[in-house]
Design a protein around this motif. Structure first.
Motif, PDB file in Angstrom:
ATOM      1  N   GLY A  84       0.814  -1.207   0.000  1.00 34.01           N
ATOM      2  CA  GLY A  84       0.000   0.000   0.000  1.00 34.01           C
ATOM      3  C   GLY A  84       0.849   1.258   0.000  1.00 34.01           C
ATOM      4  O   GLY A  84       0.347   2.362  -0.068  1.00 34.01           O
ATOM      5  N   GLY A  85       2.170   1.094   0.112  1.00 23.87           N
ATOM      6  CA  GLY A  85       3.095   2.202  -0.010  1.00 23.87           C
ATOM      7  C   GLY A  85       3.380   2.991   1.247  1.00 23.87           C
ATOM      8  O   GLY A  85       4.035   4.018   1.196  1.00 23.87           O
ATOM      9  N   GLU A  86       2.931   2.506   2.420  1.00 25.60           N
ATOM     10  CA  GLU A  86       3.117   3.315   3.619  1.00 25.60           C
ATOM     11  C   GLU A  86       3.782   2.606   4.782  1.00 25.60           C
ATOM     12  O   GLU A  86       4.243   3.245   5.704  1.00 25.60           O
ATOM     13  CB  GLU A  86       1.770   3.874   4.086  1.00 25.60           C
ATOM     14  CG  GLU A  86       1.173   4.835   3.095  1.00 25.60           C
ATOM     15  CD  GLU A  86      -0.096   5.474   3.618  1.00 25.60           C
ATOM     16  OE1 GLU A  86      -0.331   5.466   4.832  1.00 25.60           O
ATOM     17  OE2 GLU A  86      -0.852   5.983   2.788  1.00 25.60           O
ATOM     18  N   GLN A 119      -6.535 -13.647   1.673  1.00 23.49           N
ATOM     19  CA  GLN A 119      -6.664 -12.197   1.808  1.00 23.49           C
ATOM     20  C   GLN A 119      -5.500 -11.610   2.591  1.00 23.49           C
ATOM     21  O   GLN A 119      -4.945 -12.241   3.475  1.00 23.49           O
ATOM     22  CB  GLN A 119      -7.988 -11.805   2.439  1.00 23.49           C
ATOM     23  CG  GLN A 119      -8.092 -12.006   3.922  1.00 23.49           C
ATOM     24  CD  GLN A 119      -9.410 -11.485   4.478  1.00 23.49           C
ATOM     25  OE1 GLN A 119     -10.422 -11.519   3.813  1.00 23.49           O
ATOM     26  NE2 GLN A 119      -9.386 -11.014   5.697  1.00 23.49           N
ATOM     27  N   LEU A 120      -5.148 -10.397   2.204  1.00 23.48           N
ATOM     28  CA  LEU A 120      -4.149  -9.616   2.899  1.00 23.48           C
ATOM     29  C   LEU A 120      -4.779  -8.289   3.281  1.00 23.48           C
ATOM     30  O   LEU A 120      -5.666  -7.796   2.580  1.00 23.48           O
ATOM     31  CB  LEU A 120      -2.928  -9.353   1.997  1.00 23.48           C
ATOM     32  CG  LEU A 120      -2.121 -10.565   1.578  1.00 23.48           C
ATOM     33  CD1 LEU A 120      -1.053 -10.154   0.561  1.00 23.48           C
ATOM     34  CD2 LEU A 120      -1.470 -11.223   2.775  1.00 23.48           C
ATOM     35  N   SER A 121      -4.318  -7.708   4.371  1.00 22.41           N
ATOM     36  CA  SER A 121      -4.868  -6.414   4.777  1.00 22.41           C
ATOM     37  C   SER A 121      -3.766  -5.542   5.353  1.00 22.41           C
ATOM     38  O   SER A 121      -2.723  -6.026   5.788  1.00 22.41           O
ATOM     39  CB  SER A 121      -5.992  -6.596   5.796  1.00 22.41           C
ATOM     40  OG  SER A 121      -5.505  -7.239   6.950  1.00 22.41           O
ATOM     41  N   GLY A 122      -4.030  -4.237   5.341  1.00 22.45           N
ATOM     42  CA  GLY A 122      -3.074  -3.281   5.881  1.00 22.45           C
ATOM     43  C   GLY A 122      -3.744  -1.949   6.134  1.00 22.45           C
ATOM     44  O   GLY A 122      -4.929  -1.762   5.824  1.00 22.45           O
ATOM     45  N   LEU A 123      -2.996  -1.009   6.696  1.00 18.52           N
ATOM     46  CA  LEU A 123      -3.506   0.333   6.985  1.00 18.52           C
ATOM     47  C   LEU A 123      -2.780   1.356   6.139  1.00 18.52           C
ATOM     48  O   LEU A 123      -1.562   1.287   5.966  1.00 18.52           O
ATOM     49  CB  LEU A 123      -3.315   0.677   8.468  1.00 18.52           C
ATOM     50  CG  LEU A 123      -4.155  -0.116   9.462  1.00 18.52           C
ATOM     51  CD1 LEU A 123      -3.715   0.199  10.888  1.00 18.52           C
ATOM     52  CD2 LEU A 123      -5.623   0.179   9.286  1.00 18.52           C
ATOM     53  N   ILE A 130      -3.054  -0.524  -5.060  1.00 19.06           N
ATOM     54  CA  ILE A 130      -2.205  -1.449  -4.314  1.00 19.06           C
ATOM     55  C   ILE A 130      -1.394  -2.275  -5.319  1.00 19.06           C
ATOM     56  O   ILE A 130      -1.942  -2.826  -6.274  1.00 19.06           O
ATOM     57  CB  ILE A 130      -3.053  -2.394  -3.424  1.00 19.06           C
ATOM     58  CG1 ILE A 130      -3.928  -1.609  -2.463  1.00 19.06           C
ATOM     59  CG2 ILE A 130      -2.164  -3.394  -2.691  1.00 19.06           C
ATOM     60  CD1 ILE A 130      -3.201  -0.860  -1.386  1.00 19.06           C
ATOM     61  N   ARG A 131      -0.088  -2.353  -5.076  1.00 17.10           N
ATOM     62  CA  ARG A 131       0.783  -3.172  -5.922  1.00 17.10           C
ATOM     63  C   ARG A 131       0.893  -4.567  -5.324  1.00 17.10           C
ATOM     64  O   ARG A 131       0.999  -4.713  -4.110  1.00 17.10           O
ATOM     65  CB  ARG A 131       2.167  -2.539  -6.047  1.00 17.10           C
ATOM     66  CG  ARG A 131       2.146  -1.168  -6.689  1.00 17.10           C
ATOM     67  CD  ARG A 131       3.525  -0.525  -6.762  1.00 17.10           C
ATOM     68  NE  ARG A 131       4.252  -0.648  -5.513  1.00 17.10           N
ATOM     69  CZ  ARG A 131       5.558  -0.954  -5.427  1.00 17.10           C
ATOM     70  NH1 ARG A 131       6.275  -1.141  -6.494  1.00 17.10           N
ATOM     71  NH2 ARG A 131       6.142  -1.043  -4.238  1.00 17.10           N
TER      72      ARG A 131
END
Length: 154
Positions: A84-86, A119-123, A130-131
């Motif tokens: 997500g880049g963060e 599934q994957l998740s993030g903040l 999303i890459r």
């Protein structure tokens, strides 16, 4: 002069004691993350499976959930990473896990690693593309592999 020499030796010894060798899993993780970071060409869709992205607002951040499912081809020993880049550590499946993950059309057997989807998740602080890095084998013997770099649009 002796004090400086003693301090230098102590410093070198302390530095050497703190140097850690990466685990096999860490080496694989960073290898895949480097591949994802160095990729310049991403596909946006595939007919082999479904990849969907969902966002939910949580306080001042967004929680994203990336779902890989509805496969039409066999996918064995899957490595799935999203960015997500963060965050420094990227969500992943198939690197640090003891078990292997497989997606086979119309087959669910969690005891043996066959799932309906992953599934994957993030903040993140804002909704964004999303890459994804994805690697899997198309045969049970793991002789034919496939590697994909995907950009999932918001």
């Amino acid at each position: 002069m002796k004090k400086i020499l003693v301090l230098l030796i102590v410093f070198i010894l302390l530095t050497a004691c703190h140097t850690q060798k990466l685990s096999k899993e860490d080496e694989l993780y960073y290898h895949y993350v480097d591949k994802l970071n160095n990729c310049t060409q991403f596909i946006e869709n595939t007919s082999d499976f479904s990849l969907s992205l969902h966002y939910e607002k949580i306080d001042k951040e967004y929680c994203y959930v990336l779902v890989l499912d509805k496969t039409v081809i066999p996918m064995y020993d899957i490595v799935f990473i999203c960015d997500g880049g963060e965050k420094e550590m990227l969500p992943s499946i198939g690197i640090y896990d003891v078990e292997e993950y497989h997606l086979i059309p119309n087959k669910i057997d969690k005891v043996n690693g066959f799932y309906k989807g992953l599934q994957l998740s993030g903040l993140v602080t804002e909704k964004k593309d999303i890459r994804v890095y994805l690697h899997y084998y198309t045969d049970k013997q793991k002789t034919k592999d496939k590697e994909m770099f995907i950009k999932v649009k918001v």
